[in-house]
Design a protein around this motif. Sequence first.
Motif, PDB file in Angstrom:
ATOM      1  N   ASN A   1      -7.561 -52.374   2.641  1.00 53.01           N
ATOM      2  CA  ASN A   1      -6.787 -51.178   2.290  1.00 53.01           C
ATOM      3  C   ASN A   1      -7.550 -50.274   1.330  1.00 53.01           C
ATOM      4  O   ASN A   1      -7.541 -49.040   1.483  1.00 53.01           O
ATOM      5  CB  ASN A   1      -5.443 -51.582   1.673  1.00 53.01           C
ATOM      6  N   SER A   2      -8.208 -50.884   0.330  1.00 51.64           N
ATOM      7  CA  SER A   2      -8.963 -50.052  -0.618  1.00 51.64           C
ATOM      8  C   SER A   2     -10.184 -49.431   0.049  1.00 51.64           C
ATOM      9  O   SER A   2     -10.566 -48.303  -0.268  1.00 51.64           O
ATOM     10  CB  SER A   2      -9.395 -50.876  -1.841  1.00 51.64           C
ATOM     11  N   LEU A   3     -10.801 -50.168   0.969  1.00 51.27           N
ATOM     12  CA  LEU A   3     -11.949 -49.624   1.688  1.00 51.27           C
ATOM     13  C   LEU A   3     -11.528 -48.447   2.571  1.00 51.27           C
ATOM     14  O   LEU A   3     -12.235 -47.442   2.652  1.00 51.27           O
ATOM     15  CB  LEU A   3     -12.580 -50.728   2.550  1.00 51.27           C
ATOM     16  N   TYR A   4     -10.374 -48.533   3.191  1.00 47.67           N
ATOM     17  CA  TYR A   4      -9.873 -47.463   4.042  1.00 47.67           C
ATOM     18  C   TYR A   4      -9.464 -46.242   3.209  1.00 47.67           C
ATOM     19  O   TYR A   4      -9.746 -45.102   3.592  1.00 47.67           O
ATOM     20  CB  TYR A   4      -8.677 -47.973   4.853  1.00 47.67           C
ATOM     21  N   ALA A   5      -8.823 -46.496   2.048  1.00 49.56           N
ATOM     22  CA  ALA A   5      -8.321 -45.375   1.240  1.00 49.56           C
ATOM     23  C   ALA A   5      -9.406 -44.741   0.385  1.00 49.56           C
ATOM     24  O   ALA A   5      -9.499 -43.509   0.305  1.00 49.56           O
ATOM     25  CB  ALA A   5      -7.193 -45.869   0.334  1.00 49.56           C
ATOM     26  N   ASP A   6     -10.245 -45.560  -0.255  1.00 54.91           N
ATOM     27  CA  ASP A   6     -11.207 -45.036  -1.238  1.00 54.91           C
ATOM     28  C   ASP A   6     -12.661 -45.108  -0.772  1.00 54.91           C
ATOM     29  O   ASP A   6     -13.564 -44.745  -1.525  1.00 54.91           O
ATOM     30  CB  ASP A   6     -11.084 -45.803  -2.562  1.00 54.91           C
ATOM     31  N   GLN A   7     -12.946 -45.625   0.369  1.00 58.91           N
ATOM     32  CA  GLN A   7     -14.295 -45.823   0.893  1.00 58.91           C
ATOM     33  C   GLN A   7     -15.142 -46.788   0.041  1.00 58.91           C
ATOM     34  O   GLN A   7     -16.353 -46.805   0.128  1.00 58.91           O
ATOM     35  CB  GLN A   7     -15.071 -44.500   1.033  1.00 58.91           C
ATOM     36  N   ASN A   8     -14.516 -47.587  -0.791  1.00 58.95           N
ATOM     37  CA  ASN A   8     -15.190 -48.684  -1.503  1.00 58.95           C
ATOM     38  C   ASN A   8     -14.163 -49.795  -1.763  1.00 58.95           C
ATOM     39  O   ASN A   8     -12.966 -49.558  -1.775  1.00 58.95           O
ATOM     40  CB  ASN A   8     -15.849 -48.206  -2.803  1.00 58.95           C
ATOM     41  N   ILE A   9     -14.665 -50.985  -1.999  1.00 59.29           N
ATOM     42  CA  ILE A   9     -13.771 -52.122  -2.203  1.00 59.29           C
ATOM     43  C   ILE A   9     -13.400 -52.212  -3.679  1.00 59.29           C
ATOM     44  O   ILE A   9     -14.267 -52.339  -4.547  1.00 59.29           O
ATOM     45  CB  ILE A   9     -14.433 -53.431  -1.736  1.00 59.29           C
TER      46      ILE A   9
END
Length: 177
Positions: free
Chosen positions: A119-127
């Motif tokens: 979810n964080s990778l999809y929303a913010d482009q980083n983990i």
Amino acid sequence: MPQKKNTFTVLFLLFCSLNADLLAQNYLILQRGKNEKSRLTYEVGESMVYLQKGLDYYIQDVIREINQDVIVLEENILSLDQIEVIDIRNKDPRNQTLSNMSLLPVAAGGLLLLAGGINSLYADQNISYDSGILVTAGALIGGGLLLRPLRYNKFKNRGKNKLQVIALDELEAEEEK
């Protein structure tokens, strides 16, 4: 036609003799008090890990014969009172339930970390992880790991614990009377 009848008769007698040997088998019963739910049975051909009185190490051996007073193993002959402890880690079905119960929270914590990372990778482009996800996942994984040592490891031959030999041929003879 008589040839088929004779063949059938021979096969039937062979089956009956093999079946009689199977029915005459004795069982070693491990039971704590009167609780039949915790009863474990060993039969001929099964492997048993035990601690013999006077020894400091466990022995793994295969049961060859079970008599009322002795157990004949592949490498040893024991009376029931010579057995101090039997290792039941792989025998007790309750251990499988405890293992599954400890695996579920660990898997849930791992899945929560995976979902939070995706979810964080999809929303913010980083983990990146929210502190609530880390606390919840850590609690799930920690709780699952704390359940691991609760397995039933040993059956001690003393107190309420009993080692018994049950002979099916003797039970059948008593029922006929």
